[in-house]
Design a protein around this motif. Structure first.
Motif, PDB file in Angstrom:
ATOM      1  N   SER A  43      -4.880  -2.160   0.186  1.00  0.00           N
ATOM      2  CA  SER A  43      -4.844  -2.073   1.470  1.00  0.00           C
ATOM      3  C   SER A  43      -5.126  -3.079   2.402  1.00  0.00           C
ATOM      4  CB  SER A  43      -6.414  -1.124   1.638  1.00  0.00           C
ATOM      5  OG  SER A  43      -7.459  -2.146   1.237  1.00  0.00           O
ATOM      6  N   SER A  44      -5.128  -4.159   1.721  1.00  0.00           N
ATOM      7  CA  SER A  44      -4.796  -5.623   2.515  1.00  0.00           C
ATOM      8  C   SER A  44      -4.652  -6.911   1.542  1.00  0.00           C
ATOM      9  CB  SER A  44      -6.138  -5.685   3.366  1.00  0.00           C
ATOM     10  OG  SER A  44      -7.515  -5.942   2.536  1.00  0.00           O
ATOM     11  N   VAL A  45      -4.518  -7.830   2.246  1.00  0.00           N
ATOM     12  CA  VAL A  45      -4.302  -9.051   1.300  1.00  0.00           C
ATOM     13  C   VAL A  45      -5.625  -9.414   0.793  1.00  0.00           C
ATOM     14  CG1 VAL A  45      -3.932 -11.498   1.450  1.00  0.00           C
ATOM     15  CG2 VAL A  45      -2.333 -10.020   2.715  1.00  0.00           C
ATOM     16  N   LYS A  46      -6.714  -9.416   1.462  1.00  0.00           N
ATOM     17  CA  LYS A  46      -8.128  -9.304   0.936  1.00  0.00           C
ATOM     18  C   LYS A  46      -8.230  -8.755  -0.436  1.00  0.00           C
ATOM     19  CE  LYS A  46     -13.133  -9.803   2.028  1.00  0.00           C
ATOM     20  NZ  LYS A  46     -14.172  -9.378   3.145  1.00  0.00           N
ATOM     21  N   ASP A  47      -7.703  -7.274  -0.210  1.00  0.00           N
ATOM     22  CA  ASP A  47      -8.025  -6.555  -1.470  1.00  0.00           C
ATOM     23  C   ASP A  47      -7.039  -6.888  -2.524  1.00  0.00           C
ATOM     24  OD1 ASP A  47      -8.570  -4.074  -2.758  1.00  0.00           O
ATOM     25  OD2 ASP A  47      -6.961  -2.898  -2.017  1.00  0.00           O
ATOM     26  N   ASN A  65       0.817  -1.200   0.172  1.00  0.00           N
ATOM     27  CA  ASN A  65      -0.092   0.006   0.119  1.00  0.00           C
ATOM     28  C   ASN A  65       0.957   1.160  -0.081  1.00  0.00           C
ATOM     29  OD1 ASN A  65      -2.213   1.539   0.065  1.00  0.00           O
ATOM     30  ND2 ASN A  65      -2.816   1.277   2.245  1.00  0.00           N
ATOM     31  N   ARG A  66       0.614   2.169  -1.048  1.00  0.00           N
ATOM     32  CA  ARG A  66       1.659   3.063  -1.156  1.00  0.00           C
ATOM     33  C   ARG A  66       1.230   4.117   0.068  1.00  0.00           C
ATOM     34  NH1 ARG A  66       5.247   1.543  -4.583  1.00  0.00           N
ATOM     35  NH2 ARG A  66       4.567   0.181  -6.213  1.00  0.00           N
ATOM     36  N   THR A  67       2.373   4.832   0.485  1.00  0.00           N
ATOM     37  CA  THR A  67       2.106   5.743   1.633  1.00  0.00           C
ATOM     38  C   THR A  67       1.420   7.265   1.428  1.00  0.00           C
ATOM     39  OG1 THR A  67       4.413   6.769   1.373  1.00  0.00           O
ATOM     40  CG2 THR A  67       4.088   4.756   3.168  1.00  0.00           C
ATOM     41  N   VAL A  78      -6.236 -10.250  -3.136  1.00  0.00           N
ATOM     42  CA  VAL A  78      -6.901 -11.266  -3.768  1.00  0.00           C
ATOM     43  C   VAL A  78      -8.109 -10.812  -4.704  1.00  0.00           C
ATOM     44  CG1 VAL A  78      -8.016 -13.432  -3.366  1.00  0.00           C
ATOM     45  CG2 VAL A  78      -6.116 -12.879  -1.973  1.00  0.00           C
ATOM     46  N   ASN A  79      -8.988  -9.806  -4.326  1.00  0.00           N
ATOM     47  CA  ASN A  79     -10.161  -9.456  -4.841  1.00  0.00           C
ATOM     48  C   ASN A  79      -9.762  -8.864  -6.231  1.00  0.00           C
ATOM     49  OD1 ASN A  79     -11.814 -10.297  -2.821  1.00  0.00           O
ATOM     50  ND2 ASN A  79     -11.968  -8.452  -1.942  1.00  0.00           N
ATOM     51  N   LYS A  80      -8.672  -8.217  -6.258  1.00  0.00           N
ATOM     52  CA  LYS A  80      -8.263  -7.579  -7.580  1.00  0.00           C
ATOM     53  C   LYS A  80      -7.569  -8.539  -8.653  1.00  0.00           C
ATOM     54  CE  LYS A  80      -7.811  -2.762  -5.532  1.00  0.00           C
ATOM     55  NZ  LYS A  80      -7.037  -1.705  -5.354  1.00  0.00           N
ATOM     56  N   ILE A  81      -7.104  -9.659  -7.983  1.00  0.00           N
ATOM     57  CA  ILE A  81      -6.574 -10.591  -8.676  1.00  0.00           C
ATOM     58  C   ILE A  81      -7.659 -11.402  -9.508  1.00  0.00           C
ATOM     59  CG2 ILE A  81      -5.173 -12.750  -8.751  1.00  0.00           C
ATOM     60  CD1 ILE A  81      -3.381 -11.624  -6.885  1.00  0.00           C
ATOM     61  N   GLY A 114       3.481 -12.944 -16.151  1.00  0.00           N
ATOM     62  CA  GLY A 114       4.120 -11.841 -16.534  1.00  0.00           C
ATOM     63  C   GLY A 114       3.103 -10.745 -16.901  1.00  0.00           C
ATOM     64  N   ILE A 115       1.899 -11.224 -17.433  1.00  0.00           N
ATOM     65  CA  ILE A 115       0.808 -10.368 -18.112  1.00  0.00           C
ATOM     66  C   ILE A 115       0.235  -9.782 -16.823  1.00  0.00           C
ATOM     67  CG2 ILE A 115      -1.465 -10.244 -19.052  1.00  0.00           C
ATOM     68  CD1 ILE A 115      -0.204 -12.099 -21.061  1.00  0.00           C
ATOM     69  N   ILE A 116      -0.480 -10.627 -15.638  1.00  0.00           N
ATOM     70  CA  ILE A 116      -1.059 -10.158 -14.489  1.00  0.00           C
ATOM     71  C   ILE A 116      -0.219  -9.280 -13.877  1.00  0.00           C
ATOM     72  CG2 ILE A 116      -0.640 -12.232 -13.136  1.00  0.00           C
ATOM     73  CD1 ILE A 116      -3.377 -11.829 -11.822  1.00  0.00           C
ATOM     74  N   THR A 117       1.232  -9.488 -13.815  1.00  0.00           N
ATOM     75  CA  THR A 117       2.166  -8.711 -12.923  1.00  0.00           C
ATOM     76  C   THR A 117       2.385  -7.366 -13.340  1.00  0.00           C
ATOM     77  OG1 THR A 117       3.427 -10.888 -12.271  1.00  0.00           O
ATOM     78  CG2 THR A 117       4.464  -8.527 -12.138  1.00  0.00           C
ATOM     79  N   GLN A 118       2.309  -7.240 -14.942  1.00  0.00           N
ATOM     80  CA  GLN A 118       2.539  -5.956 -15.463  1.00  0.00           C
ATOM     81  C   GLN A 118       1.305  -5.096 -15.283  1.00  0.00           C
ATOM     82  OE1 GLN A 118       3.471  -6.173 -19.534  1.00  0.00           O
ATOM     83  NE2 GLN A 118       4.112  -3.915 -19.798  1.00  0.00           N
ATOM     84  N   ARG A 119       0.020  -5.950 -15.505  1.00  0.00           N
ATOM     85  CA  ARG A 119      -1.228  -5.281 -15.803  1.00  0.00           C
ATOM     86  C   ARG A 119      -1.896  -5.011 -14.486  1.00  0.00           C
ATOM     87  NH1 ARG A 119      -3.937  -8.000 -20.938  1.00  0.00           N
ATOM     88  NH2 ARG A 119      -2.090  -7.769 -22.490  1.00  0.00           N
ATOM     89  N   ALA A 120      -1.880  -5.571 -13.266  1.00  0.00           N
ATOM     90  CA  ALA A 120      -2.557  -5.622 -12.166  1.00  0.00           C
ATOM     91  C   ALA A 120      -1.818  -5.732 -10.936  1.00  0.00           C
ATOM     92  CB  ALA A 120      -3.564  -6.838 -12.343  1.00  0.00           C
ATOM     93  N   ILE A 121      -0.385  -6.151 -10.756  1.00  0.00           N
ATOM     94  CA  ILE A 121       0.027  -6.234  -9.533  1.00  0.00           C
ATOM     95  C   ILE A 121       1.094  -5.223  -9.403  1.00  0.00           C
ATOM     96  CG2 ILE A 121       1.331  -7.663  -7.957  1.00  0.00           C
ATOM     97  CD1 ILE A 121       0.067 -10.023  -9.406  1.00  0.00           C
ATOM     98  N   ARG A 122       2.179  -5.041 -10.167  1.00  0.00           N
ATOM     99  CA  ARG A 122       3.265  -4.294  -9.872  1.00  0.00           C
ATOM    100  C   ARG A 122       2.865  -2.680  -9.691  1.00  0.00           C
ATOM    101  NH1 ARG A 122       6.919  -5.199 -14.727  1.00  0.00           N
ATOM    102  NH2 ARG A 122       7.566  -7.100 -13.286  1.00  0.00           N
TER     103      ARG A 122
END
Length: 297
Positions: free
Chosen positions: A249-253, A122-124, A255-258, A236-244
Protein backbone atom coordinates in the motif's frame (compact mmCIF):
# COMPACT_ATOMS: atom_id res chain seq x y z
CA UNK A 1 29.59 -22.59 -35.05
CA UNK A 2 32.03 -23.86 -37.69
CA UNK A 3 30.79 -26.51 -40.14
CA UNK A 4 33.76 -28.77 -39.43
CA UNK A 5 33.03 -28.70 -35.73
CA UNK A 6 29.40 -29.66 -36.38
CA UNK A 7 30.48 -32.53 -38.63
CA UNK A 8 32.82 -33.89 -35.95
CA UNK A 9 30.03 -33.70 -33.37
CA UNK A 10 27.65 -35.59 -35.64
CA UNK A 11 30.24 -38.27 -36.43
CA UNK A 12 30.80 -38.79 -32.74
CA UNK A 13 27.08 -39.11 -32.11
CA UNK A 14 26.72 -41.72 -34.88
CA UNK A 15 29.59 -43.73 -33.47
CA UNK A 16 27.94 -43.73 -30.05
CA UNK A 17 24.40 -44.53 -31.24
CA UNK A 18 25.22 -47.00 -34.04
CA UNK A 19 28.67 -48.51 -33.40
CA UNK A 20 30.05 -50.51 -36.30
CA UNK A 21 27.09 -49.88 -38.59
CA UNK A 22 27.80 -48.26 -41.98
CA UNK A 23 25.99 -45.03 -42.73
CA UNK A 24 22.96 -45.34 -45.03
CA UNK A 25 21.25 -42.80 -47.29
CA UNK A 26 18.75 -42.15 -44.50
CA UNK A 27 21.62 -41.45 -42.12
CA UNK A 28 23.04 -38.92 -44.58
CA UNK A 29 19.65 -37.16 -44.74
CA UNK A 30 19.52 -37.00 -40.96
CA UNK A 31 23.09 -35.68 -40.85
CA UNK A 32 22.22 -33.02 -43.43
CA UNK A 33 19.17 -31.99 -41.39
CA UNK A 34 21.12 -31.65 -38.16
CA UNK A 35 24.05 -29.92 -39.83
CA UNK A 36 21.73 -27.40 -41.48
CA UNK A 37 19.88 -26.76 -38.21
CA UNK A 38 23.08 -26.25 -36.22
CA UNK A 39 25.10 -24.23 -38.71
CA UNK A 40 22.57 -22.16 -40.67
CA UNK A 41 19.49 -20.04 -40.12
CA UNK A 42 16.26 -20.31 -42.13
CA UNK A 43 15.75 -17.91 -45.03
CA UNK A 44 13.07 -16.01 -43.09
CA UNK A 45 13.41 -15.98 -39.34
CA UNK A 46 15.94 -16.19 -36.54
CA UNK A 47 15.67 -19.92 -35.79
CA UNK A 48 14.32 -23.17 -37.14
CA UNK A 49 10.92 -24.57 -36.24
CA UNK A 50 10.04 -28.26 -36.65
CA UNK A 51 7.83 -27.43 -39.63
CA UNK A 52 10.49 -25.28 -41.31
CA UNK A 53 13.14 -27.96 -40.80
CA UNK A 54 10.81 -30.65 -42.15
CA UNK A 55 9.96 -28.58 -45.21
CA UNK A 56 13.62 -27.82 -45.93
CA UNK A 57 14.83 -31.41 -45.49
CA UNK A 58 11.92 -33.37 -46.98
CA UNK A 59 11.64 -35.40 -43.76
CA UNK A 60 8.25 -35.66 -42.08
CA UNK A 61 7.43 -33.27 -39.26
CA UNK A 62 6.97 -36.08 -36.71
CA UNK A 63 10.35 -37.59 -37.64
CA UNK A 64 12.09 -34.22 -37.34
CA UNK A 65 10.49 -33.77 -33.93
CA UNK A 66 11.79 -37.17 -32.78
CA UNK A 67 15.27 -36.44 -34.17
CA UNK A 68 15.43 -33.10 -32.38
CA UNK A 69 14.51 -34.86 -29.15
CA UNK A 70 16.98 -37.71 -29.71
CA UNK A 71 19.91 -35.36 -30.44
CA UNK A 72 18.82 -32.72 -27.85
CA UNK A 73 18.56 -30.03 -30.54
CA UNK A 74 16.39 -27.15 -29.29
CA UNK A 75 16.32 -24.32 -31.87
CA UNK A 76 13.30 -22.74 -30.16
CA UNK A 77 15.35 -22.03 -27.02
CA UNK A 78 18.27 -19.72 -26.29
CA UNK A 79 20.48 -19.02 -23.31
CA UNK A 80 22.04 -15.67 -22.53
CA UNK A 81 25.67 -15.17 -21.53
CA UNK A 82 28.19 -12.38 -21.18
CA UNK A 83 31.95 -12.83 -21.19
CA UNK A 84 33.92 -10.58 -18.90
CA UNK A 85 36.21 -8.00 -20.49
CA UNK A 86 38.11 -7.41 -17.25
CA UNK A 87 41.89 -7.54 -17.91
CA UNK A 88 42.36 -8.93 -14.38
CA UNK A 89 39.57 -11.49 -14.64
CA UNK A 90 41.69 -14.50 -13.61
CA UNK A 91 43.29 -12.72 -10.66
CA UNK A 92 39.92 -11.49 -9.35
CA UNK A 93 38.29 -14.90 -9.72
CA UNK A 94 41.09 -16.56 -7.76
CA UNK A 95 40.97 -13.84 -5.11
CA UNK A 96 37.21 -14.05 -4.46
CA UNK A 97 36.89 -17.82 -4.75
CA UNK A 98 39.84 -18.09 -2.37
CA UNK A 99 37.89 -16.04 0.17
CA UNK A 100 34.93 -18.40 -0.15
CA UNK A 101 36.83 -21.68 0.03
CA UNK A 102 39.52 -20.65 2.50
CA UNK A 103 38.38 -17.54 4.42
CA UNK A 104 41.02 -15.78 6.50
CA UNK A 105 41.23 -16.29 10.26
CA UNK A 106 39.86 -13.64 12.64
CA UNK A 107 37.97 -12.01 9.80
CA UNK A 108 34.46 -11.58 8.49
CA UNK A 109 33.79 -12.03 4.76
CA UNK A 110 30.73 -10.07 3.62
CA UNK A 111 29.16 -10.11 0.17
CA UNK A 112 27.71 -6.63 -0.26
CA UNK A 113 25.43 -5.13 -2.88
CA UNK A 114 22.22 -3.16 -3.27
CA UNK A 115 18.95 -4.06 -4.97
CA UNK A 116 17.76 -0.74 -6.32
CA UNK A 117 14.40 0.53 -7.52
CA UNK A 118 12.23 -2.01 -5.69
CA UNK A 119 8.73 -0.82 -6.52
CA UNK A 120 5.89 -0.64 -4.00
CA UNK A 121 3.19 -1.97 -6.32
CA UNK A 122 -0.38 -2.20 -5.12
CA UNK A 123 -2.77 -4.41 -7.11
CA UNK A 124 -5.93 -2.62 -8.19
CA UNK A 125 -8.14 -5.57 -7.22
CA UNK A 126 -8.03 -8.17 -4.44
CA UNK A 127 -5.93 -11.28 -4.98
CA UNK A 128 -7.97 -14.40 -5.74
CA UNK A 129 -6.78 -17.09 -3.31
CA UNK A 130 -5.37 -20.39 -4.49
CA UNK A 131 -7.77 -23.32 -4.40
CA UNK A 132 -8.00 -26.98 -5.28
CA UNK A 133 -7.45 -27.19 -9.01
CA UNK A 134 -6.58 -23.56 -9.70
CA UNK A 135 -3.74 -21.18 -8.89
CA UNK A 136 -3.71 -17.82 -7.17
CA UNK A 137 -5.15 -15.02 -9.31
CA UNK A 138 -3.49 -11.60 -9.48
CA UNK A 139 -4.54 -8.63 -11.57
CA UNK A 140 -2.04 -7.55 -14.20
CA UNK A 141 -2.47 -3.83 -13.45
CA UNK A 142 -1.26 -1.99 -10.37
CA UNK A 143 -0.65 1.40 -8.79
CA UNK A 144 2.92 2.57 -8.14
CA UNK A 145 3.56 4.10 -4.72
CA UNK A 146 7.32 4.71 -5.04
CA UNK A 147 10.54 2.78 -4.71
CA UNK A 148 13.16 1.81 -2.16
CA UNK A 149 16.72 0.46 -2.34
CA UNK A 150 17.74 -2.56 -0.32
CA UNK A 151 21.37 -2.56 0.88
CA UNK A 152 22.45 -6.04 1.98
CA UNK A 153 25.54 -7.78 3.31
CA UNK A 154 25.74 -11.59 3.52
CA UNK A 155 28.05 -13.23 6.05
CA UNK A 156 29.33 -16.22 4.05
CA UNK A 157 30.29 -18.17 7.19
CA UNK A 158 26.87 -18.17 8.87
CA UNK A 159 24.43 -17.00 6.19
CA UNK A 160 23.34 -14.08 8.38
CA UNK A 161 21.97 -11.07 6.49
CA UNK A 162 22.63 -7.45 7.38
CA UNK A 163 20.07 -5.38 5.49
CA UNK A 164 18.74 -1.85 5.40
CA UNK A 165 16.35 -0.04 3.06
CA UNK A 166 17.15 3.48 1.93
CA UNK A 167 15.40 5.96 -0.33
CA UNK A 168 18.25 6.21 -2.86
CA UNK A 169 21.40 4.34 -3.88
CA UNK A 170 24.10 7.01 -4.04
CA UNK A 171 27.52 6.85 -2.42
CA UNK A 172 26.08 8.66 0.61
CA UNK A 173 23.69 5.79 1.30
CA UNK A 174 26.40 3.21 0.68
CA UNK A 175 28.69 4.98 3.15
CA UNK A 176 25.90 5.07 5.73
CA UNK A 177 25.45 1.33 5.31
CA UNK A 178 29.19 0.75 5.74
CA UNK A 179 29.14 2.83 8.91
CA UNK A 180 26.31 0.69 10.27
CA UNK A 181 28.34 -2.45 9.50
CA UNK A 182 31.42 -0.95 11.16
CA UNK A 183 29.42 -0.18 14.30
CA UNK A 184 27.98 -3.68 14.73
CA UNK A 185 31.06 -5.78 13.85
CA UNK A 186 33.48 -6.51 16.74
CA UNK A 187 36.60 -4.37 16.56
CA UNK A 188 39.00 -7.30 16.71
CA UNK A 189 37.78 -8.69 13.36
CA UNK A 190 39.02 -7.75 9.92
CA UNK A 191 36.28 -7.21 7.33
CA UNK A 192 36.55 -8.38 3.72
CA UNK A 193 33.93 -6.86 1.42
CA UNK A 194 33.05 -8.51 -1.90
CA UNK A 195 31.41 -5.90 -4.16
CA UNK A 196 30.80 -5.33 -7.86
CA UNK A 197 32.11 -2.50 -10.04
CA UNK A 198 29.16 -0.13 -9.60
CA UNK A 199 30.42 3.47 -9.52
CA UNK A 200 29.00 4.02 -6.02
CA UNK A 201 31.37 1.37 -4.63
CA UNK A 202 34.38 3.15 -6.14
CA UNK A 203 33.47 6.72 -5.27
CA UNK A 204 36.32 8.84 -3.93
CA UNK A 205 34.66 9.36 -0.54
CA UNK A 206 34.09 5.62 -0.20
CA UNK A 207 37.75 4.93 -0.99
CA UNK A 208 38.81 7.57 1.54
CA UNK A 209 36.57 6.09 4.25
CA UNK A 210 37.99 2.60 3.62
CA UNK A 211 41.58 3.88 3.57
CA UNK A 212 41.10 5.32 7.05
CA UNK A 213 39.92 1.96 8.37
CA UNK A 214 42.68 -0.59 7.68
CA UNK A 215 40.61 -3.49 8.97
CA UNK A 216 38.37 -3.14 5.91
CA UNK A 217 39.54 -4.88 2.73
CA UNK A 218 37.56 -4.54 -0.49
CA UNK A 219 37.49 -7.14 -3.29
CA UNK A 220 35.92 -6.24 -6.64
CA UNK A 221 34.29 -8.93 -8.77
CA UNK A 222 35.30 -9.00 -12.45
CA UNK A 223 33.09 -7.07 -14.85
CA UNK A 224 29.91 -8.90 -15.92
CA UNK A 225 30.49 -11.49 -13.19
CA UNK A 226 27.82 -10.69 -10.62
CA UNK A 227 27.25 -14.40 -9.96
CA UNK A 228 30.53 -14.46 -8.07
CA UNK A 229 28.84 -12.30 -5.42
CA UNK A 230 26.83 -14.65 -3.21
CA UNK A 231 24.43 -11.91 -2.09
CA UNK A 232 22.95 -11.97 -5.61
CA UNK A 233 21.56 -15.42 -4.83
CA UNK A 234 19.90 -14.03 -1.72
CA UNK A 235 18.39 -11.19 -3.76
CA UNK A 236 16.80 -13.87 -5.92
CA UNK A 237 15.33 -15.53 -2.82
CA UNK A 238 13.76 -12.38 -1.38
CA UNK A 239 12.44 -11.35 -4.81
CA UNK A 240 10.77 -14.72 -5.32
CA UNK A 241 9.38 -15.13 -1.80
CA UNK A 242 8.52 -11.63 -0.64
CA UNK A 243 8.51 -9.02 -3.42
CA UNK A 244 7.42 -10.25 -6.85
CA UNK A 245 3.95 -11.43 -5.86
CA UNK A 246 3.48 -8.93 -3.07
CA UNK A 247 0.99 -6.07 -2.92
CA UNK A 248 2.11 -2.98 -1.00
CA UNK A 249 0.00 0.00 0.00
CA UNK A 250 3.02 2.31 0.39
CA UNK A 251 6.82 2.38 0.41
CA UNK A 252 6.69 2.10 4.21
CA UNK A 253 4.58 -1.06 3.87
CA UNK A 254 7.13 -2.49 1.41
CA UNK A 255 10.04 -1.69 3.74
CA UNK A 256 8.25 -3.22 6.73
CA UNK A 257 7.63 -6.46 4.83
CA UNK A 258 11.26 -6.59 3.65
CA UNK A 259 12.43 -6.10 7.24
CA UNK A 260 10.06 -8.84 8.43
CA UNK A 261 11.39 -11.23 5.78
CA UNK A 262 15.01 -10.52 6.76
CA UNK A 263 14.22 -11.06 10.44
CA UNK A 264 12.46 -14.34 9.70
CA UNK A 265 15.28 -15.44 7.36
CA UNK A 266 17.94 -14.84 10.00
CA UNK A 267 16.15 -17.11 12.47
CA UNK A 268 16.88 -20.15 10.30
CA UNK A 269 19.70 -18.88 8.11
CA UNK A 270 22.25 -21.21 6.60
CA UNK A 271 25.32 -20.32 4.53
CA UNK A 272 25.29 -21.07 0.84
CA UNK A 273 27.42 -24.09 -0.03
CA UNK A 274 30.06 -22.74 -2.41
CA UNK A 275 31.85 -25.66 -4.11
CA UNK A 276 33.24 -24.19 -7.35
CA UNK A 277 37.00 -23.76 -7.48
CA UNK A 278 38.73 -21.05 -9.47
CA UNK A 279 40.11 -23.68 -11.85
CA UNK A 280 36.65 -25.15 -12.51
CA UNK A 281 35.25 -21.68 -13.28
CA UNK A 282 38.10 -20.88 -15.66
CA UNK A 283 37.70 -24.26 -17.38
CA UNK A 284 34.00 -23.55 -17.88
CA UNK A 285 34.86 -20.19 -19.47
CA UNK A 286 37.38 -21.95 -21.70
CA UNK A 287 34.76 -24.45 -22.88
CA UNK A 288 32.33 -21.62 -23.61
CA UNK A 289 34.97 -19.82 -25.70
CA UNK A 290 35.61 -23.06 -27.59
CA UNK A 291 31.92 -23.39 -28.41
CA UNK A 292 31.79 -19.80 -29.62
CA UNK A 293 34.82 -20.12 -31.87
CA UNK A 294 34.13 -23.70 -32.96
CA UNK A 295 37.67 -24.73 -32.10
CA UNK A 296 39.56 -25.94 -29.07
CA UNK A 297 42.07 -23.11 -29.38
Amino acid sequence: MAAGFVERRLSGLYDELRPGRPRSIEDDRIAALLKRTLSRKPAAGTHWSVREAAKSSGISKSTVHRLFQAFAVQPHRSRSFKLSTDPFFIEKVRDIVGLYLNPPDHALVLCVDEKSQIQALNRTQPVLPMGLGYVEGVTHDYVRHGTTTLFAALDIATGTMFADCKARHRHQEFLAFLRDLDACIPRDLDVHLVVDNYATHKHGKVRTWLARRPRFHIHYTPTYSSRLNQVERWFGIITQRAIRRGSFSSVKDLVNKIDAFVEHYNRSNRPFAWTATADSILQKISRLCSRISGTAH
